[in-house]
Motif scaffolding. Structure first.
Motif, short mmCIF file in Angstrom:
data_model
loop_
_atom_site.label_atom_id
_atom_site.label_comp_id
_atom_site.label_asym_id
_atom_site.label_seq_id
_atom_site.Cartn_x
_atom_site.Cartn_y
_atom_site.Cartn_z
N ARG A 137 -1.83 26.49 28.03
CA ARG A 137 -0.82 26.64 29.09
C ARG A 137 0.37 25.76 28.73
O ARG A 137 0.23 24.56 28.52
CB ARG A 137 -1.39 26.24 30.45
N LEU A 138 1.53 26.38 28.63
CA LEU A 138 2.75 25.65 28.30
C LEU A 138 3.56 25.43 29.56
O LEU A 138 3.64 26.33 30.41
CB LEU A 138 3.60 26.46 27.30
N ASN A 139 4.15 24.26 29.66
CA ASN A 139 4.98 23.92 30.81
C ASN A 139 6.42 24.32 30.48
O ASN A 139 7.00 23.80 29.54
CB ASN A 139 4.85 22.41 31.04
N LEU A 140 6.99 25.22 31.26
CA LEU A 140 8.32 25.71 30.92
C LEU A 140 9.44 24.83 31.46
O LEU A 140 10.61 25.14 31.30
CB LEU A 140 8.48 27.16 31.39
N ALA A 141 9.07 23.70 32.09
CA ALA A 141 10.09 22.72 32.45
C ALA A 141 10.32 21.75 31.30
O ALA A 141 11.42 21.24 31.09
CB ALA A 141 9.68 21.96 33.71
N THR A 142 9.27 21.49 30.52
CA THR A 142 9.38 20.55 29.40
C THR A 142 9.26 21.24 28.04
O THR A 142 9.51 20.62 27.02
CB THR A 142 8.27 19.48 29.47
N LYS A 144 6.53 22.02 26.62
CA LYS A 144 5.43 21.35 25.93
C LYS A 144 4.12 22.04 26.30
O LYS A 144 4.01 22.64 27.37
CB LYS A 144 5.33 19.89 26.40
N THR A 145 3.14 21.88 25.43
CA THR A 145 1.80 22.39 25.71
C THR A 145 1.11 21.39 26.64
O THR A 145 0.94 20.24 26.28
CB THR A 145 1.01 22.56 24.41
N ASP A 146 0.75 21.85 27.83
CA ASP A 146 0.17 20.97 28.84
C ASP A 146 -1.35 21.01 28.86
O ASP A 146 -1.98 20.09 29.38
CB ASP A 146 0.69 21.34 30.23
N GLU A 147 -1.92 22.09 28.35
CA GLU A 147 -3.37 22.22 28.50
C GLU A 147 -3.91 23.23 27.48
O GLU A 147 -3.26 24.23 27.19
CB GLU A 147 -3.67 22.73 29.92
#
Lengths: 657, 175
Positions: A137-142, A144-147
């Protein structure tokens, strides 16, 4: 003589011309005169859309601006990325941990934007790892790969990570069925008896996005290829395609292409959820890693899970039905209204369009065509709405424009075919260069497609670009679909294989974009929030260097007392609190990558000095006018040395805070 | 004039090729807000002192001086005393002039009092921002203008001046 000769020559020339002009099978390739205008984004202006494309065998995700096709950022996901230290720094290493240990690479296929009410909401992007089955799961605010969550009992996580209408679940399913992990060592010849599929349903927390395996459905051992969840009326269902219903375990090319029809598997996930809620699942031992990034500690943690809940579908009739589908179906795609679903048999001569209403009726009326391992097979004609006739060769995937049209990619005939959903008549076709796989209409798998473009994600580029030796660039193509005729606008290169992409209006992402991390919220154990706290601490043979970086110096920048055999950790905190001022960090001879540290972030480079001597270290990201001066020295002495730890930085009255 | 407690009085902003979005500092009765840290970060190249709000005595006493002025104004209007009004106007004027002088001195101090070991030294160059208006300082265009609170206070001052003048004329015509 002369007079007789000339007409003969003329005749020959004319004949040659006629033959050339009539050479069949060549479609003239022309771009409109205004194509350049449609893709030109003036310097300093922004693109209209973000495209998130998988990097295929690069293991990453890349974001591009559309319509310009300009690459914006590669987001490291499943592969180590020396460029920014992902998978090399102490903080990011746990992200790539699996039940097999550290895995530095994978193969990404399908980016999937999170959805709310069936529409892309711009919060997260999910992507599958095919080889060592995982979902990220990628965070589209940063960006970055979050999980990253590993999937047990699965081989080749290809039918993944498609999400339900409100991202209640994302799914994973096996492309290479294997014996369930608990069975372990069986003969490959026992495929039919021992090999199983495991349709994995991952619950996604509505607020945090945190993923957890809710349950796995144990299903017959086929090759599950792709999936799409229903929406609107079909909300409770999800459809998977499968091939190799022959259950071959060798030379699949031939042996898995024998049956006239394979299946679409329709799963009532709502019902499965209820059964699990009633405690009908059984806990089965399983080993899989769950890796989570914490934005406050700027660190990942990896937890090894040891159990998964499984549901044996044969025990619960009504949970799963098979729908026959011609010749090794690949994609299954649900139109925006959620009533019709389109499947593409990659070796089939037609594209079947199925009706959800008819499917429910067929289930009700028990219009079965036998069963497979106790799972009812519905009658093809009972579920079929109609077929798209002679669409082309090798239909793979379909997306929708919200105006009543569908666009299907044709791998073998290398083209996109536009057809009308209501009548299934073919409206237009356009060649792609070459061998298109997936295609992407902005919002094209959602309830409200944005339309306007279709992007061809090609497998082969051949002569389309300047050659680069045997390994050529990969490429996508932007096509205008605003008119009746599709128009090619642009070819643009991509990283890895642009296996699939999802495209979303820029404003849904842009407004959430984080500029830097707040230093006061940095909870990293080894954060150094002020230069005066920079220090070096020895504990046995472990040396922790608490270092700060700010334009244009690293503190401390003179370090002595390190000895051979020490395990040295550079914990570098970027003290900047401004937009676009990352600092980098590298030390000579380190058998590791560099660090790239965002403002307010702390990152750690582990270093085992291999010899005594003086080692320079420096900032690797050109940060300022005095970037070249942003460097320092660390002295390494022999193992028996009695030189104590010492560190300093020159007196800097301007940085006294 | 009460608005000065909730609105900024003055603003200084900086623009440079690398800072198209600009950096700004807003000066309030009780302190400075905005991109102070970034500006401090950049100023270290030229050896300018860090702007540290707690080091300004002004921001500790200003809210009281200003409160005192407001009280006098209110009293003047309550007891309808022309003499007190005149005194009040004079005090306001002194306050404004003293304020600007103080502001100029700070600017001068920051702009000229540079660390001799600074990385960037340009002969004859000082970095004093303008009192009001624009000025190019190396790659930065610096602007200094009243902010909304300052404008309101200024306007209030003008009104007071108008009233004083009007009262004066009224008094003359009555005589």
């Amino acid at each position: 003589m002369k007079l007789n000769y000339q007409p003969a020559l003329l005749f020959t020339a004319l004949t040659a011309l006629t033959f050339t002009a009539c050479k069949p099978g060549k479609v003239s390739q022309a771009t409109d005169e205004d194509a350049a205008k449609k893709v030109y984004v003036a310097p300093g202006k922004y693109d209209e859309l973000y495209m998130f494309a998988s990097g295929g065998f690069s293991g990453q995700v890349a974001s591009y601006g559309i319509p310009s096709g300009r690459m914006l950022k590669v987001i490291p996901v499943f592969s180590q990325n020396a460029e920014n230290g992902y998978g090399y720094s102490e903080e990011t290493k746990p992200m790539l941990n699996t039940s097999h240990g550290f895995v530095p690479w994978d193969d990404t296929h399908h980016p999937e934007l999170s959805k709310t009410n069936g529409e892309d909401d711009g919060r997260w992007l999910f992507i599958n790892a095919n080889n060592t089955p995982r979902i990220a799961r990628l965070n589209l605010a940063t960006f970055k790969t979050d999980e990253i969550l590993e999937l047990p009992n699965v081989g080749g996580n290809h039918a993944s990570p498609f999400c339900t209408e409100n991202t209640e679940y994302v799914v994973g399913n096996t492309r290479f069925s294997i014996p369930l992990d608990a069975a372990k060592n069986v003969s490959i010849a026992d495929y039919k008896k021992q090999f199983k599929g495991a349709a994995t349903f991952i619950k996604v927390d509505k607020n945090s996005g945190k993923m957890n395996i809710a349950f796995q459905l144990v299903i017959p051992g086929f090759n599950y290829d792709l999936a799409h969840a229903g929406k609107g009326p079909s909300h409770d269902w999800i459809f998977f395609t499968c091939y190799n219903t022959e259950q071959a375990n060798t030379l699949l090319e031939v042996n898995a292409s024998q049956r006239d029809k394979d299946f679409i598997m329709a799963v009532n996930w709502k019902k499965a959820e209820e059964l699990i809620g009633q405690g009908k699942g059984s806990k089965v031992p399983a080993k899989y890693a769950h890796n989570v990034w914490d934005e406050k500690t700027h660190s990942a943690s990896s937890t090894m899970m040891n159990e998964v809940t499984m549901l044996d579908v044969q025990k619960y009739p009504g949970l799963i039905y098979y729908i026959p589908c011609p010749k090794s179906p690949h994609g299954v795609d649900v139109e925006p209204n959620g009533e019709l679903f389109v499947a593409s048999g990659k070796l089939a001569a037609v594209i079947p369009v199925f009706s959800f209403k008819k499917m429910l009726k067929a289930i009700e009326g028990k219009q079965y065509d036998g069963d497979f391992d106790g799972i009812p097979v519905l009658k093809y004609n009972a579920v079929l709405e109609g077929e798209v006739e002679k669409p082309g060769l090798g239909p793979l995937h379909t997306e929708f424009d919200g105006q009543g049209y569908a666009y299907t990619s044709m791998f073998v005939s290398s083209e996109i075919v536009k057809w009308k959903i209501a009548t299934r008549e073919i409206i237009d076709r356009i060649p792609t260069y070459y061998s298109i796989g997936h295609l992407s209409v902005p919002g094209g798998d959602s309830r409200k497609p944005y339309g306007k473009y279709v992007i061809a994600l090609n497998k082969i580029t051949k002569d389309r670009y300047l050659p680069t030796g045997p390994e050529l660039t990969q490429s996508a193509q932007l096509i205008d679909i605003t008119g009746n005729k599709m128009k090619l606008l642009l070819d643009f290169p991509t990283i890895g294989e642009p296996h699939y992409a999802q495209t979303i209006p820029a404003e849904k992402i842009q407004k959430n974009s984080v500029k830097f991390f707040k230093l006061e919220e940095n909870n990293h154990t080894y954060a150094t929030k002020a230069e005066k706290d920079a220090r070096v601490i020895r504990k046995g043979n472990r040396v922790d260097i608490y270092m700060t970086a700010i334009r244009s110096h690293l503190a401390p920048d003179n370090i002595e007392g390190i000895k051979m055999g020490d395990e040295v950790y550079f914990h570098v905190t970027n003290l900047e609190q401004d937009w676009d001022v990352p600092h980098g960090f590298a030390v000579k001879g380190s058998n590791n990558a560099e660090l790239l540290i965002m403002p307010g972030e702390t990152a750690t480079l582990k270093w085992n000095p291999d010899r005594s001597g003086i080692f320079p270290f420096y900032c690797t990201d050109f940060c300022s006018a005095l970037h070249q001066e942003m460097s320092g020295y660390v002295r390494v002495s022999d193992q028996g040395s009695t030189i104590p730890i010492s560190y300093k930085i020159g007196d800097n009255p301007l940085a006294k805070k | 004039m009460l608005s000065a407690y909730i609105l900024p009085l003055w603003q200084i902003f900086l623009e440079a090729p690398q800072y198209p979005e600009g950096l700004e500092m807003k000066i309030w009765l009780h302190g400075i807000t905005g991109n102070v840290e970034q500006i401090n970060g950049l100023n270290h190249y030229i050896g300018m002192k860090h702007i540290i709000v707690s080091e300004f005595l002004e921001f500790k006493v200003l809210p009281y001086i200003f409160g005192f002025l407001i009280v006098i104004g209110l009293v003047a209007s309550l007891i309808s005393s022309r003499r007190l009004l005149n005194i009040w106007f004079c005090l306001l004027l002194i306050f404004a002039v003293a304020g600007f002088i103080d502001f100029y001195l700070w600017e001068y101090n920051y702009g000229h009092n540079l660390d001799p070991r600074a990385a960037i030294k340009v002969d004859g160059m000082s970095y004093q921002p303008p009192l009001i208006g624009y000025k190019q300082l190396l790659n930065f265009l610096a602007g200094s203008f009243p902010a909304i609170g300052g404008l309101i206070v200024g306007l209030a001052g003008l009104i007071v001046a108008g009233v004083v003048l009007y009262e004066h004329r009224l008094k003359k015509s009555l005589q």
